[in-house]
Structures are given as C-alpha cells and as structure tokens.
Design a protein around this motif. Structure first.
Motif, PDB file in Angstrom:
ATOM      1  N   ARG A 270     -13.567  23.816  -6.922  1.00 50.82           N
ATOM      2  CA  ARG A 270     -12.869  22.827  -6.107  1.00 50.82           C
ATOM      3  C   ARG A 270     -13.476  21.443  -6.361  1.00 50.82           C
ATOM      4  O   ARG A 270     -14.697  21.290  -6.362  1.00 50.82           O
ATOM      5  CB  ARG A 270     -13.002  23.187  -4.637  1.00 50.82           C
ATOM      6  CG  ARG A 270     -12.285  22.248  -3.729  1.00 50.82           C
ATOM      7  CD  ARG A 270     -12.482  22.652  -2.286  1.00 50.82           C
ATOM      8  NE  ARG A 270     -12.074  21.579  -1.422  1.00 50.82           N
ATOM      9  CZ  ARG A 270     -10.975  21.601  -0.692  1.00 50.82           C
ATOM     10  NH1 ARG A 270     -10.222  22.672  -0.695  1.00 50.82           N
ATOM     11  NH2 ARG A 270     -10.661  20.581   0.062  1.00 50.82           N
ATOM     12  N   PRO A 271     -12.635  20.424  -6.597  1.00 46.24           N
ATOM     13  CA  PRO A 271     -13.182  19.082  -6.853  1.00 46.24           C
ATOM     14  C   PRO A 271     -13.868  18.509  -5.622  1.00 46.24           C
ATOM     15  O   PRO A 271     -13.490  18.809  -4.492  1.00 46.24           O
ATOM     16  CB  PRO A 271     -11.952  18.255  -7.228  1.00 46.24           C
ATOM     17  CG  PRO A 271     -10.782  19.029  -6.776  1.00 46.24           C
ATOM     18  CD  PRO A 271     -11.186  20.460  -6.661  1.00 46.24           C
ATOM     19  N   GLN A 272     -14.869  17.692  -5.851  1.00 48.90           N
ATOM     20  CA  GLN A 272     -15.617  17.061  -4.766  1.00 48.90           C
ATOM     21  C   GLN A 272     -15.021  15.692  -4.472  1.00 48.90           C
ATOM     22  O   GLN A 272     -14.489  15.038  -5.358  1.00 48.90           O
ATOM     23  CB  GLN A 272     -17.088  16.913  -5.150  1.00 48.90           C
ATOM     24  CG  GLN A 272     -17.777  18.230  -5.429  1.00 48.90           C
ATOM     25  CD  GLN A 272     -17.809  19.137  -4.213  1.00 48.90           C
ATOM     26  OE1 GLN A 272     -18.026  18.680  -3.097  1.00 48.90           O
ATOM     27  NE2 GLN A 272     -17.594  20.418  -4.425  1.00 48.90           N
ATOM     28  N   GLY A 273     -15.094  15.248  -3.238  1.00 54.43           N
ATOM     29  CA  GLY A 273     -14.606  13.925  -2.870  1.00 54.43           C
ATOM     30  C   GLY A 273     -13.198  13.971  -2.301  1.00 54.43           C
ATOM     31  O   GLY A 273     -12.745  14.994  -1.780  1.00 54.43           O
ATOM     32  N   ASP A 274     -12.498  12.844  -2.429  1.00 50.60           N
ATOM     33  CA  ASP A 274     -11.152  12.698  -1.879  1.00 50.60           C
ATOM     34  C   ASP A 274     -10.148  13.494  -2.709  1.00 50.60           C
ATOM     35  O   ASP A 274     -10.006  13.261  -3.912  1.00 50.60           O
ATOM     36  CB  ASP A 274     -10.768  11.221  -1.857  1.00 50.60           C
ATOM     37  CG  ASP A 274      -9.444  10.983  -1.153  1.00 50.60           C
ATOM     38  OD1 ASP A 274      -9.019  11.850  -0.369  1.00 50.60           O
ATOM     39  OD2 ASP A 274      -8.838   9.924  -1.396  1.00 50.60           O
TER      40      ASP A 274
ATOM     41  N   HIS B 159      -6.812  13.662  -2.012  1.00 52.66           N
ATOM     42  CA  HIS B 159      -5.444  13.176  -1.850  1.00 52.66           C
ATOM     43  C   HIS B 159      -4.760  12.862  -3.186  1.00 52.66           C
ATOM     44  O   HIS B 159      -3.601  13.247  -3.375  1.00 52.66           O
ATOM     45  CB  HIS B 159      -5.411  11.969  -0.916  1.00 52.66           C
ATOM     46  CG  HIS B 159      -5.695  12.340   0.506  1.00 52.66           C
ATOM     47  ND1 HIS B 159      -6.927  12.152   1.077  1.00 52.66           N
ATOM     48  CD2 HIS B 159      -4.909  12.901   1.450  1.00 52.66           C
ATOM     49  CE1 HIS B 159      -6.897  12.586   2.324  1.00 52.66           C
ATOM     50  NE2 HIS B 159      -5.682  13.048   2.581  1.00 52.66           N
ATOM     51  N   PRO B 160      -5.425  12.187  -4.137  1.00 50.57           N
ATOM     52  CA  PRO B 160      -4.753  11.957  -5.430  1.00 50.57           C
ATOM     53  C   PRO B 160      -4.436  13.251  -6.170  1.00 50.57           C
ATOM     54  O   PRO B 160      -3.396  13.365  -6.815  1.00 50.57           O
ATOM     55  CB  PRO B 160      -5.755  11.106  -6.212  1.00 50.57           C
ATOM     56  CG  PRO B 160      -6.614  10.464  -5.186  1.00 50.57           C
ATOM     57  CD  PRO B 160      -6.687  11.452  -4.057  1.00 50.57           C
ATOM     58  N   VAL B 161      -5.311  14.227  -6.052  1.00 51.15           N
ATOM     59  CA  VAL B 161      -5.067  15.514  -6.698  1.00 51.15           C
ATOM     60  C   VAL B 161      -3.864  16.199  -6.053  1.00 51.15           C
ATOM     61  O   VAL B 161      -2.978  16.723  -6.736  1.00 51.15           O
ATOM     62  CB  VAL B 161      -6.319  16.429  -6.619  1.00 51.15           C
ATOM     63  CG1 VAL B 161      -6.024  17.813  -7.156  1.00 51.15           C
ATOM     64  CG2 VAL B 161      -7.477  15.796  -7.354  1.00 51.15           C
ATOM     65  N   GLY B 162      -3.790  16.174  -4.738  1.00 52.15           N
ATOM     66  CA  GLY B 162      -2.657  16.771  -4.030  1.00 52.15           C
ATOM     67  C   GLY B 162      -1.349  16.089  -4.361  1.00 52.15           C
ATOM     68  O   GLY B 162      -0.325  16.748  -4.542  1.00 52.15           O
ATOM     69  N   LEU B 163      -1.372  14.770  -4.466  1.00 52.45           N
ATOM     70  CA  LEU B 163      -0.172  14.028  -4.837  1.00 52.45           C
ATOM     71  C   LEU B 163       0.276  14.398  -6.248  1.00 52.45           C
ATOM     72  O   LEU B 163       1.468  14.593  -6.495  1.00 52.45           O
ATOM     73  CB  LEU B 163      -0.420  12.526  -4.734  1.00 52.45           C
ATOM     74  CG  LEU B 163       0.762  11.619  -5.048  1.00 52.45           C
ATOM     75  CD1 LEU B 163       1.908  11.898  -4.074  1.00 52.45           C
ATOM     76  CD2 LEU B 163       0.339  10.170  -4.987  1.00 52.45           C
ATOM     77  N   GLY B 164      -0.678  14.533  -7.153  1.00 45.90           N
ATOM     78  CA  GLY B 164      -0.346  14.951  -8.516  1.00 45.90           C
ATOM     79  C   GLY B 164       0.245  16.352  -8.560  1.00 45.90           C
ATOM     80  O   GLY B 164       1.198  16.609  -9.301  1.00 45.90           O
TER      81      GLY B 164
END
Length: 74
Positions: free
Chosen positions: A9-13, A15-20
């Motif tokens: 799982r990526p660390q940090g925010d 939201h950009p990953v979810g949008l992608g």
C-alpha cells in the motif's frame, strides 16, 4: 525467484491514486461498452447483455489488480 507477495500500500496521500483508479475504471468501462456495441452490430446472432457484461469485467479487473496484474482487456 522470490516468493509471491501482495502489492504494498502506498504511503502518504492516496487521493491522487484513487482518482487515477476511478478514471481508468471509467475509461475501461466506456471502451468495453463501445466494443460490445460495435461487435454486436456486426452479427445477427445472440446479443450481449451489457448490464451483465460490464460488472463481470470490472470484477475480473479488481481480482487481477489485487494480485498485482493489469486490467483484463475485452
């Protein structure tokens, strides 16, 4: 060769990953429906039920992604 491990799982925010992820899912769904309609218009036999086709493909895409693979093309 090392043993199989699930994707990290990526660390940090996230939201950009979810949008992608949502954008790719939307584009893949539109492409899939367009392909089904184009192929369906080329023959006179059994017509695909697009309401059933799309959820099945998305389930296959989710399983493939959970295992670290790429989306399943139509």
């Amino acid at each position: 060769m090392t043993a199989w491990a699930p994707p990290a799982r990526p660390q940090g925010d996230c939201h950009p990953v979810g949008l992608g992820v949502l954008l790719i899912a939307w584009l893949a769904g539109a492409e899939s429906l367009l392909c089904c309609m184009a192929i369906g218009s080329m023959h006179t036999g059994f017509r695909a039920d697009l309401d059933r086709e799309l959820p099945r493909e998305r389930i296959a895409d989710m399983v493939s992604g959970a295992l670290g693979g790429l989306p399943v093309p139509t």
